[in-house]
Motif scaffolding. Structure first.
Motif, mmCIF file in Angstrom:
data_model
loop_
_atom_site.group_PDB
_atom_site.id
_atom_site.type_symbol
_atom_site.label_atom_id
_atom_site.label_comp_id
_atom_site.label_asym_id
_atom_site.label_seq_id
_atom_site.Cartn_x
_atom_site.Cartn_y
_atom_site.Cartn_z
ATOM 1 N N ASP A 141 0.834 -1.204 0.000
ATOM 2 C CA ASP A 141 0.000 0.000 0.000
ATOM 3 C C ASP A 141 0.869 1.255 0.000
ATOM 4 N N ALA A 142 1.951 1.226 0.769
ATOM 5 C CA ALA A 142 2.840 2.388 0.832
ATOM 6 C C ALA A 142 3.471 2.660 -0.530
ATOM 7 N N ARG A 143 3.881 1.600 -1.220
ATOM 8 C CA ARG A 143 4.465 1.779 -2.547
ATOM 9 C C ARG A 143 3.433 2.322 -3.535
ATOM 10 N N PHE A 144 2.223 1.782 -3.471
ATOM 11 C CA PHE A 144 1.165 2.289 -4.353
ATOM 12 C C PHE A 144 0.906 3.772 -4.092
ATOM 13 N N PHE A 145 0.758 4.134 -2.837
ATOM 14 C CA PHE A 145 0.452 5.512 -2.464
ATOM 15 C C PHE A 145 1.515 6.468 -2.987
ATOM 16 N N GLY A 182 3.186 9.075 9.988
ATOM 17 C CA GLY A 182 2.779 7.924 9.188
ATOM 18 C C GLY A 182 3.872 7.648 8.178
ATOM 19 N N ILE A 183 3.478 7.347 6.946
ATOM 20 C CA ILE A 183 4.476 7.083 5.904
ATOM 21 C C ILE A 183 4.685 8.293 5.001
ATOM 22 N N GLY A 184 4.233 9.456 5.452
ATOM 23 C CA GLY A 184 4.461 10.679 4.699
ATOM 24 C C GLY A 184 3.611 10.750 3.442
ATOM 25 N N GLY A 185 4.164 11.393 2.455
ATOM 26 C CA GLY A 185 3.450 11.659 1.207
ATOM 27 C C GLY A 185 4.152 12.823 0.543
ATOM 28 N N ILE A 186 3.409 13.873 0.231
ATOM 29 C CA ILE A 186 4.016 15.105 -0.274
ATOM 30 C C ILE A 186 3.465 16.289 0.520
ATOM 31 N N GLU A 219 -8.931 3.160 -3.636
ATOM 32 C CA GLU A 219 -8.168 1.929 -3.865
ATOM 33 C C GLU A 219 -7.635 1.368 -2.545
ATOM 34 N N LEU A 220 -7.081 2.218 -1.700
ATOM 35 C CA LEU A 220 -6.524 1.750 -0.433
ATOM 36 C C LEU A 220 -7.613 1.200 0.492
ATOM 37 N N VAL A 221 -8.765 1.859 0.524
ATOM 38 C CA VAL A 221 -9.880 1.378 1.347
ATOM 39 C C VAL A 221 -10.327 0.001 0.881
ATOM 40 N N ASN A 222 -10.525 -0.148 -0.409
ATOM 41 C CA ASN A 222 -11.060 -1.402 -0.944
ATOM 42 C C ASN A 222 -10.087 -2.566 -0.815
ATOM 43 N N ARG A 223 -8.800 -2.281 -0.698
ATOM 44 C CA ARG A 223 -7.822 -3.350 -0.517
ATOM 45 C C ARG A 223 -7.977 -4.061 0.834
ATOM 46 N N SER A 224 -8.437 -3.357 1.843
ATOM 47 C CA SER A 224 -8.416 -3.933 3.203
ATOM 48 C C SER A 224 -9.754 -3.941 3.926
ATOM 49 N N ARG A 225 -10.776 -3.312 3.391
ATOM 50 C CA ARG A 225 -12.016 -3.124 4.137
ATOM 51 C C ARG A 225 -12.704 -4.427 4.529
#
Length: 304
Positions: A141-145, A182-186, A219-225
């Motif tokens: 998920d982190a790589r996708f994000f 968290g894992i950051g972002g921009i 996408e992230l929600v649907n991966r784990s919900r």
């Protein structure tokens, strides 16, 4: 020159698009809207979603405010002018599932008229960004994000992603815990036109960041919900929420700006989770997923 009215109108449209996407993703709860006016000038649209299938609490807020800057804010911004205009969207979503991450996004525009004469351009800039706070760091998920954010940045400037990722790592850092939120972002601030980028391109970048939110988070929600989770994992979720709260109340510049410019308290503190826990001197079990998550809350990880 693009007017501040056009910027605010486009931001309102993006707010509408994001709210519709999140309601569709949740499938149960809908946003409640409250229109408000700021004492001193301007107002906004606060939209909150609660007790949904997946979203326990979230807000997608729009504001466009103007008036006189307090002295403390003028000093912090290193400006001399008194009048200001600011507009933006601010989003925080707290899911009810410990394997679905917290997400935050903000896009904003700030303007002050010239303090010299009518021929001098105003002080103006864009800021914003997106960052992800997983309760458990899932590396795919982190790589996708981060890959999605890099694609958005690369459309406008080859240097944006590395610059703004580093900025996010440094900004979303809980100094008293020696860990990132968290894992950051921009994250970026005071972005304006220069020899490498036009004003229109800066504005388009701001909107692109805003419009990247819904597809990335859906996408992230649907991966784990639909994954099963334990009561122990939910307790860990509540503890991670406490770190999120600490950052927003101690370090977050947007919270401080809102409070110091007489902003609307309910909208400013919308970012706080509905439930959080502070466990005294908690130490994760060696080799546990909790320990592994803590090991990944560090600056400088190359997720892409």
């Amino acid at each position: 020159m693009i007017s501040k009215e056009q910027i605010a109108a486009d931001y309102k449209q993006i707010q509408d698009e994001i709210c519709a996407a999140l309601e569709a993703t949740d499938g149960k709860s809908v946003f409640e809207e409250e229109l408000w006016e700021r004492e001193g000038g301007g107002g906004g649209r606060t939209r909150v979603i609660q007790n949904g299938n997946i979203f326990e609490k979230g807000g997608v807020n729009f504001s466009a405010v103007h008036g006189q800057l307090p002295h403390t804010v003028k000093k912090a911004l290193n400006v001399e002018q008194d009048d200001f205009f600011a507009t933006g969207i601010s989003i925080v979503i707290h899911p009810n599932h410990p394997l679905v991450p917290i997400i935050h996004m903000n896009i904003r525009y700030f303007e002050m008229p010239s303090s010299f004469n009518a021929d001098t351009p105003p002080v103006r800039w864009f800021g914003g960004g997106i960052d992800l706070t997983p309760h458990y760091v899932i590396e795919d998920d982190a790589r996708f994000f981060h890959s999605q954010l890099k694609q958005v940045c690369d459309r406008f400037n080859a240097d944006f992603y590395e610059r703004f990722k580093t900025w996010a790592d440094n900004y979303f850092y809980i100094k008293h815990r020696d860990e990132t939120r968290g894992i950051g972002g921009i994250f970026y601030d005071r972005l304006t036109e220069n020899d490498d980028i036009t004003w229109e391109t800066v504005f388009e970048f701001s909107k692109a960041v805003g419009r990247s939110f819904a597809p990335i988070y859906t996408e992230l929600v649907n991966r784990s919900r639909d994954k099963q989770f334990t009561p122990e994992q939910q307790q860990w979720q509540y503890q991670r929420r406490s770190r999120y709260t600490e950052f927003n109340l101690v370090y977050d510049a947007g919270t401080k700006f809102g409070l110091e410019t007489n902003g609307r308290i309910e909208s400013i503190l919308m970012s706080l989770p509905p439930t959080a826990k502070w466990v005294y001197n908690y130490q994760p079990q060696p080799g546990s997923e909790e320990e592994r998550t803590l090991s990944l809350l560090k600056k400088g990880i190359n997720w892409v």
